[in-house]
Design an enzyme around this catalytic site. Structure first.
Site, PDB file in Angstrom:
ATOM      1  N   SER A 143      -0.663   9.650 -34.441  1.00  0.00           N
ATOM      2  CA  SER A 143      -0.085  10.764 -33.696  1.00  0.00           C
ATOM      3  C   SER A 143       0.648  10.224 -32.462  1.00  0.00           C
ATOM      4  CB  SER A 143      -1.179  11.780 -33.323  1.00  0.00           C
ATOM      5  OG  SER A 143      -0.616  12.978 -32.828  1.00  0.00           O
ATOM      6  N   GLU A 247       5.613  11.269 -40.352  1.00  0.00           N
ATOM      7  CA  GLU A 247       4.770  12.461 -40.533  1.00  0.00           C
ATOM      8  C   GLU A 247       4.919  13.320 -39.288  1.00  0.00           C
ATOM      9  OE1 GLU A 247       1.743  13.299 -38.739  1.00  0.00           O
ATOM     10  OE2 GLU A 247       2.063  11.651 -37.340  1.00  0.00           O
ATOM     11  N   HIS A 317      -1.559  14.094 -40.046  1.00  0.00           N
ATOM     12  CA  HIS A 317      -2.598  14.946 -39.472  1.00  0.00           C
ATOM     13  C   HIS A 317      -3.387  15.663 -40.567  1.00  0.00           C
ATOM     14  CE1 HIS A 317      -0.110  14.141 -35.978  1.00  0.00           C
ATOM     15  NE2 HIS A 317      -1.039  14.658 -35.210  1.00  0.00           N
TER      16      HIS A 317
END
Length: 349
Positions: A143, A247, A317
């Site tokens: 992330s 992502e 995630h």
């Protein structure tokens, strides 16, 4: 020279000096070869740091520490792990110093990030890249930790690992990934698993091929939002011949389109050898006159590149996620929706 001209000249000189000093501390293409971290073993000591947002409850730190201990490690907490400034886990200097200190500490064999969120990019100019380069260790997180992966790759060529943060779910799949990658040091073959579904055909973890073929190269990427925010900085690695893996989470499709447009306009997409997209969790359209679908966005930006490309990889995630080496050499197969390591990603011996 009048006063106004004198002030203008001084300001321009100061700006040039500032740019010069910055370029001395961080360059976009350092003359370094790929570096591998030292291998991990059970019983090693790992450092727990928080480069981004603070956790809401200190109990999360306890859970993270216990999870790492259950994996077989001794755990050393960053000095400022419980610090707080606004939403951040301490000041920029505090968060950066924890990372620098962990790389400098000879007893620490790996650095695990507590969580993501926002704020890691703020500390990039404060990291000691020569120190990191000379003390190659495992760095694990995802992330917002994408900022660290890319900066360290750009500045030191050290292989780092995109995978669960310490506060993530340590379910059976993720623990198995961790053990195979770090303890058994497999040349991993990453293939989506089929979940137990009461359905005739697979719906979850489904692969969608964008363009057929196979490609080889070093893996780069991470979270799309965080990565594109580094555009124009010396903390983004060269994309030439790389396999780009992306992502994201909670981004409307038009934002995904805008960020891929940024990568296209800066010339990054035209340089890559292959493309993979993982999960885009809760990437739902918002109100308006209509929107491009995710399929249309990938067809507009990725398909014309004429390189192997697919989406749906178990990266991002999601509860079960691959642990992948940023900077590791891989081969991807867009038709099978898989990729594999071609070379070890740890130092031998």
């Amino acid at each position: 020279m009048d006063k106004r001209q004198f002030i203008k000249t001084c300001a321009m000189t100061a700006a040039l000096l500032s740019l010069s000093n910055h370029s001395n501390s961080a360059t976009s293409s350092p003359n370094t070869k790929r570096r591998l971290p030292v291998a991990l073993n059970k019983g090693d000591t790992v450092g727990l740091v928080c480069p981004s947002k603070a956790v809401d409850e200190k109990a999360e730190i306890q859970v993270a520490q216990e999870a790492l201990q259950a994996l077989g490690f001794k755990v050393k907490l960053g000095k400022h792990l419980t610090a707080r400034r606004g939403h951040l886990a301490g000041t920029d200097i505090e968060r950066a110093s924890d990372i620098n200190n962990m790389f400098a500490d000879k007893d620490i064999k790996a650095i695990i990030c507590l969580s993501g969120g926002s704020g890691a990019a703020r500390i990039l100019p404060l990291l000691n890249y020569p120190l990191i380069r000379d003390n190659p260790k495992v760095l694990l997180g995802f992330s917002d930790i994408t900022a660290l992966h890319n900066a360290i790759q750009a500045q030191t060529s050290l292989v780092t690992f995109h995978g669960p943060n310490a506060t993530a779910s340590w379910n059976t799949f993720n623990v198995d990934q961790f053990q195979r990658v770090f303890f058994e040091r497999e040349l991993m073959n990453y293939q989506n698993v089929r979940l137990a579904e009461d359905d005739l055909v697979q719906r979850q973890n489904r692969i969608i091929t964008i363009s057929s073929g196979k490609a080889r190269g070093e893996l780069i990427g991470g979270n799309l939002t965080v990565l594109t925010a580094l555009a124009g900085s010396p903390y983004l690695p060269d994309f030439s011949g790389k396999i780009l893996s992306l992502e994201d989470v909670e981004e409307a499709p038009y934002r995904i389109d805008r960020m891929l447009s940024t990568l296209k306009l800066m010339g990054a997409l035209d340089k890559i050898a292959g493309f993979m997209f993982g999960a885009c969790v809760d990437c739902r359209p918002i109100g308006g006159y209509g929107w491009l679908t995710m399929e249309e966005i990938f067809n507009d930006h990725i398909k014309p590149l004429n390189i192997p490309a697919y989406r749906g990889a178990m990266i991002g995630h999601i509860r079960q996620q691959f642990i992948v080496p940023i900077g590791g050499k891989i081969e991807m197969d867009a038709d099978a929706g898989s990729f594999r390591l071609l070379e070890p990603v740890f130092q031998s011996g």
